[in-house]
Each structure stands twice: as structure tokens, then as C-alpha cells.
Design a protein around this motif. Structure first.
Motif: not given
Length: 565
Positions: A14-20, A182-191, A222-232
């Protein structure tokens, strides 16, 4: 019909956090995302250890029960976190969410704890198939706030469940039938946080391959601000026949991304279990370039840009894109030759950031608690009504409300059944004054029902009002007039009319009853029946048993709803 999974995974700090602190794993049978929490308390360690504990599920176990496998694996992962905290108290407070799917070829077993999410795209419609274990989601479920208000609520990230090594974990477990297409998506709240549901549906509904879809989803976050780690993780269910020449193009090389790729699990048991499963083919659990988007080696052989499956490069994506290229999403952290001094400085920076984060979380918790103490509602305290201050919730065993004003005189048993139910389930109020107004109305209803109950009790026990005497001396008529009998169930004797006595009643009739030895001039002769004094048979009829005279129509309607004896 033979169903296979085609999958891809990606992660970005993401764009805010220093680590993942996120970790992701995608294999031929297991898809999982864990979102670490704890900041300085090593959220990345928690997510890495949890995935390291459950990765053995990627091994094919014929005939095994999906839900039993998932439930046992999650409890084992939670026990592992507890053991780590006991060995190193500095890890106290670490934890993570977990959303994982286990595939058997026809069905998917789903396990979920926390606020990471799983979605299913079927026939062009995207459905969230997990429910967030957050305080705000509970408020939405109870109708206290709307889903729109939840999106901007200051406590929307406050978790009610997580894997943190404390006690027994309570995951959501379910089975889903799988269809080709079927298509499945699993993601963290960063997405799921910065990207709307509609945008997710539009992006997943495109003809992009899983690799390209993962790239696009991370760019959107990321275009939405990337406030958190993003995993999907994106996984397609495809139907390939025994004679299908494409079936050999699919690979079972697992994909690992995020913290688990950079900081592999520390336990020997986890490493051994990984080596004994297909995950062992992930080159040390992803410590390499494949951590960015998916298996690099051999995954796109003969399919430049598009990967296997014949999807081809989507419009707008660069030619020559390879799913495993690390340059796209910050793979700079994979340099194993980093100088020790630089690593120490980075660790110190992370520690300071962690302390600041903890301070912010503490401040957020304090102000969140202050907000709860400005709320009021009406509820039951034992057998009576009370006004409560706070919200009717508990956090980590701590109640967020307390009795502000008890109303012991308003007993629940005197309220109609529907009002008893409302009070027991709590009645929300916009302010303390609003709560007091609601209690006032409940008090009026309870007082009315108590009065009706007392009357019914008296009638049932035979304590009815005494009957009127056969005759009343004319000398007592003036004093008896206008005086109701004790229980209020028999009307009072009326004064003599002018037609009966031949004269109007004298003004100033004494209020005390004259003695018989002092007859008044208007009294009839002894032995003469008094026409002005009605006999018992002529008295006004008593009110029905259990009812009170003098009630208005509105009060009688309210009395009908009172509890029956």
C-alpha cells in the motif's frame, strides 16, 4: 466433467504502511489470505505463522471431511500463536484474520475469521460469501446503523473475532457447491475497503485472466489511496475434459505472497509440513520473485503475456507482461544481501511506527468508548425498566453499557407482551431526553395495567362493592348524594326529585348525616316509602368485573392489551 482451478495471487504494502503484514497462499487445493494485526507486536509474524500452519491442507487427503479439516487446522494455528506468545511475551497482542477455501474438485469448504473477505462471481453477479466479524457489522445486522453509515464509521475496523492465541477460536465454516465458470476472490480489507462492490464486480466480470485481474485490482486499491496492505487471490473454476489438450497446461505450483513470502514461518513443524506437501514446490514458501503475482517458472510457458488457458493479453495491458514480474509491485524487499546495519535501521523505524500506530489505536479506542457513553437506550434490569447509558454490546468481555436510571416502579409484568419484548430487546433512543420520554409512556401504560390488574384481582376474590341499602331515610338523602361507595363499582344514591317531594331540595344540605331523632321538615312520614330513594333493584348497574369505571375510550383500548391473569 473435470473441474480444475486456475489461480493467481498478489500483494502490495500500500501507500501508507511501511511494511506488509498480509500473507497469501494459493495452491491447487488451498486458497488463503491472512491479514496481520498488532503493529509492533508482529502482525506479519502472526499471518505468516497461521498460513504456515494450515498449508498442509493443500495435500490431497481422499475422503476427508472438509469442515473437519478446516476447523482443526484453524484451531491448530491459534494454538501455535498462543505457544509463541508464551515463549516470547513481546509478541503479546499479535493476531490476524483468516479467510481460506479448500477445494475437492466439486465442492469448496470455506473457513472465515475476521474482516478479510471471500466473494463469488457467478453469472455476472458478485456476492460476498463471508460476513465481517466487526463491531460495525454487528450494528448493521441489528439495524442500528445502515450499510452506508458503516462505510465511514470511525470504528469500522474494530474486530470482534480474530486468531490471536487466546482461548478457543470460533470460525465460520460452510460448504459451497462449485460450478464451471465460477470465479472466486479472496482479499484483505486493503482491497475491499477503498474499492467499491460495483467496481469489484465490473473488474472480476471482465475477460481478464486471473493474473491480469489481480494486477488490475491492486492498481484500483492504490488509486483509492492504498491506506492498508493489499492482498488478493483470484481463482477460476474451469471444465477440462480428458481429451482436452489444454488440461496439461495447468500447473499445481503454489503461489505465496506478502509477509509469508518475506518472513517464512519460524516453527520447525511448519517447515516440515510444508516440505511434505505441494507447497514445498514453492521454493522455500515463496522467497523469490514469484511472490509478486504467481508462479513465474513454467507457469506461462508458451503463453507470453496471457498465461495458460488461452485468455491472451487483455486490451490495455502491456505486451510481454509476465505474471511473476516482481518489479510491478515493490519486490525490492526481496534483496537477501541487504547490509545488517540497514536492516537494523529499518527494524528501528518499524518499531517507532508501531509505537505510533499503537498510540493512534489507543486514542481511537478511547474516543470510540467516549462516543458509546453518549448513547442511551431503554432496556430491562431484572423485573423492571431502566435507562442504560452506552451501547448494548460487549468488547472482549467488557460491557459497553451501564444502568443510568432504574425505574423499579415500572414492572415488566404489568406491560403488554409486545412492550415487554421490546424492552427486553432494548429500545434505542436518540438522547437521554428521548429515553426518558419513552420510559414515561411505558410508566403510564404500566400504571393503567396495574390498576386493571388490581380490579380484576378484587373481583376474582369476591371483594366487590357492597350493594345499596333497600331504603335510605330522607334525612340522610342529602348527605348520601354525590358520595360514591368505597370500591367505585356502585353508583351513589341520588337526592329526591321535586316531583317526589313536592318541593325542590333546600340549599345548603348539610354534609353530615342528621340523626334519626331530628327529622327534617321534608322527610316523609314514617313507614311511607321514599319515591326519591331508589331501591337496590333500581340502582345503576355495577361495572363489569375487572374493569374500572370512568376510563376514556382510549384508556379502555390500552387496557385491552394489558396482560391477562
Amino acid at each position: 466433467m473435470t473441474l480444475v482451478l486456475r489461480f493467481a495471487a498478489g500483494s502490495h504494502k500500500g501507500l501508507i504502511r511501511e511494511g506488509n503484514e498480509d500473507s497469501g497462499y494459493a495452491g491447487p487445493r488451498l486458497l488463503a489470505v491472512a491479514d496481520g494485526m498488532g503493529g509492533a507486536a508482529a502482525g506479519e509474524v502472526a499471518s505468516s505463522e497461521v498460513l504456515g500452519s494450515i498449508v498442509r491442507l493443500d495435500e490431497d487427503v481422499p475422503g476427508a471431511d472438509l469442515l473437519t479439516l478446516l476447523g482443526d487446522a484453524v484451531q491448530g494455528a491459534n494454538d501455535r500463536l498462543r505457544q509463541m506468545v508464551e515463549e516470547d511475551p513481546q509478541l503479546e497482542g499479535m493476531g490476524c484474520t483468516l479467510t481460506a477455501m479448500l477445494w475437492t474438485g466439486q465442492r469448496m469448504g470455506l473457513v472465515h475469521v475476521g474482516d478479510s473477505r471471500a466473494y463469488l462471481l457467478r453469472d455476472g453477479s458478485l456476492v460476498q460469501i463471508t460476513q465481517d466479524h466487526t463491531w460495525v457489522q454487528r450494528l448493521v445486522d441489528e439495524g442500528r446503523i445502515t450499510p452506508e453509515e458503516a462505510e465511514t464509521h470511525p470504528q469500522r475496523s474494530l474486530l470482534m473475532r480474530a486468531l490471536d492465541g487466546r482461548g478457543q477460536v470460533e470460525p465460520d465454516l460452510s460448504i459451497r457447491e462449485v460450478r464451471a465458470g465460477d470465479r472466486y476472490l479472496i482479499c484483505s480489507d486493503g482491497l475491499s475497503g477503498p474499492v467499491s462492490h460495483q467496481t469489484l464486480q465490473d473488474t472480476l466480470g471482465s475477460y481478464y485472466s486471473p493474473e491480469q485481474t489481480v494486477q488490475e485490482l491492486i492498481q484500483l486499491a492504490l488509486r483509492g489511496g492504498g491506506p492498508d496492505n493489499i492482498t488478493c487471490i483470484v481463482a477460476d473454476v474451469l471444465d477440462v475434459g480428458a481429451t482436452d489438450t489444454m488440461s496439461g497446461q495447468f500447473t499445481d505450483v503454489p503461489v505465496v505472497v506478502g509477509a509469508v513470502a518475506e518472513t517464512p514461518p519460524s516453527s520447525t513443524a511448519a517447515d516440515q509440513s510444508i516440505r511434505d506437501t505441494p507447497a514445498g514446490r514453492a521454493a522455500g514458501l515463496g522467497r523469490g520473485p514469484q511472490g509478486a503475482f504467481g508462479p513465474a517458472a513454467g507457469y506461462d510457458a508458451g503463453h507470453p503475456g496471457g498465461g495458460p488457458g488461452g485468455f491472451g493479453p487483455a486490451e490495455g495491458y502491456p505486451e510481454g507482461y509476465a505474471p511473476g514480474e516482481p518489479a510491478a509491485y515493490g519486490a525490492e524487499g526481496f534483496d537477501d544481501g541487504e547490509p545488517p546495519a540497514k536492516r537494523r535501521n529499518r527494524a528501528l523505524t518499524f518499531s517507532l511506527i508501531g509505537l505510533v500506530t499503537l498510540g493512534l489505536l489507543g486514542a481511537g479506542g478511547f474516543f470510540g468508548y467516549q462516543w458509546t457513553q453518549s448513547q442511551y437506550y431503554v432496556g430491562a434490569e431484572g423485573d423492571h425498566v431502566a435507562v442504560y447509558r452506552g451501547v448494548n454490546q460487549s468488547l472482549a468481555g467488557l460491557s459497553l453499557s451501564s444502568v443510568h436510571t432504574p425505574y423499579k416502579e415500572i414492572e415488566l409484568k404489568y406491560l403488554p407482551q409486545d412492550q415487554q419484548t421490546h424492552v427486553t430487546n432494548t429500545i434505542s433512543a436518540s438522547s437521554l431526553g428521548d429515553a426518558d420520554d419513552k420510559v414515561k409512556k411505558l410508566g403510564e401504560q404500566a400504571a393503567l395495567c396495574r390498576k386493571v390488574a388490581d380490579a380484576r384481582t378484587a373481583a376474582a376474590s369476591g371483594q366487590t362493592a357492597p350493594a345499596a341499602p333497600p331504603t335510605v331515610p330522607a334525612s340522610a338523602a342529602g348527605g348520601a348524594a354525590g358520595t360514591a361507595l368505597q370500591a367505585g363499582f356502585v353508583t351513589a344514591t341520588t337526592p329526591p326529585s321535586p316531583s317526589a317531594t313536592g318541593r325542590a331540595p333546600a340549599a345548603g344540605v348539610p354534609t353530615t348525616t342528621p340523626t334519626p331523632s331530628t327529622p327534617t321538615p321534608s322527610a316523609p312520614a314514617p313507614g311511607t316509602p321514599s319515591a326519591a330513594v331508589p331501591s337496590q333493584s333500581a340502582a345503576a348497574p355495577a361495572a363489569p368485573q375487572g374493569e374500572l369505571p370512568g376510563l376514556s375510550d382510549e384508556e379502555r383500548q390500552r387496557a385491552d392489551s394489558c396482560p391477562k391473569p
